[in-house]
Design an enzyme around this catalytic site. Structure first.
Site, mmCIF file in Angstrom:
data_model
loop_
_atom_site.group_PDB
_atom_site.id
_atom_site.type_symbol
_atom_site.label_atom_id
_atom_site.label_comp_id
_atom_site.label_asym_id
_atom_site.label_seq_id
_atom_site.Cartn_x
_atom_site.Cartn_y
_atom_site.Cartn_z
ATOM 1 N N ALA A 1 -2.609 -0.806 -3.357
ATOM 2 C CA ALA A 1 -3.558 0.238 -2.986
ATOM 3 C C ALA A 1 -2.836 1.558 -2.842
ATOM 4 O O ALA A 1 -1.618 1.605 -2.624
ATOM 5 C CB ALA A 1 -4.260 -0.112 -1.670
ATOM 6 N N ILE B 1 0.827 -1.196 0.000
ATOM 7 C CA ILE B 1 0.000 0.000 0.000
ATOM 8 C C ILE B 1 0.866 1.252 0.000
ATOM 9 O O ILE B 1 1.953 1.273 0.593
ATOM 10 C CB ILE B 1 -0.966 -0.006 1.220
ATOM 11 C CG1 ILE B 1 -1.913 1.193 1.185
ATOM 12 C CG2 ILE B 1 -0.229 -0.114 2.536
ATOM 13 C CD1 ILE B 1 -3.047 1.124 2.203
ATOM 14 N N CYS B 2 0.393 2.272 -0.688
ATOM 15 C CA CYS B 2 1.036 3.587 -0.698
ATOM 16 C C CYS B 2 2.458 3.477 -1.263
ATOM 17 O O CYS B 2 2.668 2.929 -2.332
ATOM 18 C CB CYS B 2 1.002 4.179 0.717
ATOM 19 S SG CYS B 2 1.379 5.933 0.831
ATOM 20 N N ASN B 3 3.450 3.999 -0.572
ATOM 21 C CA ASN B 3 4.811 3.977 -1.086
ATOM 22 C C ASN B 3 5.360 2.560 -1.251
ATOM 23 O O ASN B 3 6.296 2.333 -2.027
ATOM 24 C CB ASN B 3 5.747 4.778 -0.186
ATOM 25 C CG ASN B 3 5.615 6.269 -0.397
ATOM 26 O OD1 ASN B 3 5.002 6.717 -1.365
ATOM 27 N ND2 ASN B 3 6.166 7.058 0.508
#
Length: 202
Positions: A161, A107-109
């Site tokens: 995500a 998720i994210c980075n």
């Protein structure tokens, strides 16, 4: 060890991104589960407490060197550590997981980290926008055609995500893990997405 969900936390991790998934693993709407299907475990670079972006410190269960080879899922929690050298130690861990058909969430980075190392080149995926994936991925990211501009995407045991999609991320992983029935997972998602008052109006 197959019942362990391993959450990889790097320095300055995004604590909110772990909440919905870990909570659903450990509890239901009533209380802590007496016999959960899975158990949450934290992996960090060392056995020293690992600090979140907000300053909370978490005590790891494993270091990157002592984590088991077998587990239910590998979950990479976002934050600022994925752009630092310590993240390189996670590369062989993710490669081993994917080669062995493990469930992997990023998720994210952490999704951008996946692009950087070519781990998204054979799956549909998302992240913090296509431009960030291209920026981080460089020449190693060659699958922009299968980028989907969605909160979370699940394909071939890989869930990605963006950083605002904590709940969608959890839902997709819970479904892959068969943590509960699809109906109960959907209710968990809707309860937290819509809120109590919208879901149960007067």
């Amino acid at each position: 060890m197959r019942n362990e969900i391993l959450y990889i936390l790097l320095p300055d991790y995004a604590a909110h991104e772990v909440v919905y998934l870990s909570q659903a693993i450990a509890s239901d709407e009533y209380a802590l589960k007496e016999k959960p299907k899975y158990v949450n475990k934290v992996v960090a670079p060392t056995m020293e407490p690992i600090k979140s972006i907000g300053g909370f410190k978490t005590l790891p269960d494993y270091s990157l060197d002592t984590m088991p080879d077998d587990y239910g899922a590998l979950v990479l929690i976002g934050g600022f550590g994925w752009s630092t050298p310590v993240s390189e130690k996670v590369v062989p861990i993710v490669r081993h997981a994917i080669e062995n058909g493990k469930i992997v969430g990023a998720i994210c980075n952490a999704a951008s980290f996946m692009a950087k190392h070519g781990f998204l080149n054979s799956v549909k995926h998302t992240g913090n926008g296509l431009e960030q994936l291209k920026l981080w991925g460089g020449d190693n990211y060659i699958n922009s055609g299968e980028y989907i501009h969605a909160q979370a995407v699940s394909d071939n045991n890989v869930v990605t995500a963006n950083g605002s999609a904590t709940l969608e991320f959890a839902k997709e992983l819970l479904l892959l893990l068969e943590n509960d029935t699809p109906e109960r997972i959907e209710m968990y998602y809707r309860f937290n997405k819509l809120g109590f008052c919208n879901l149960f109006p007067k």
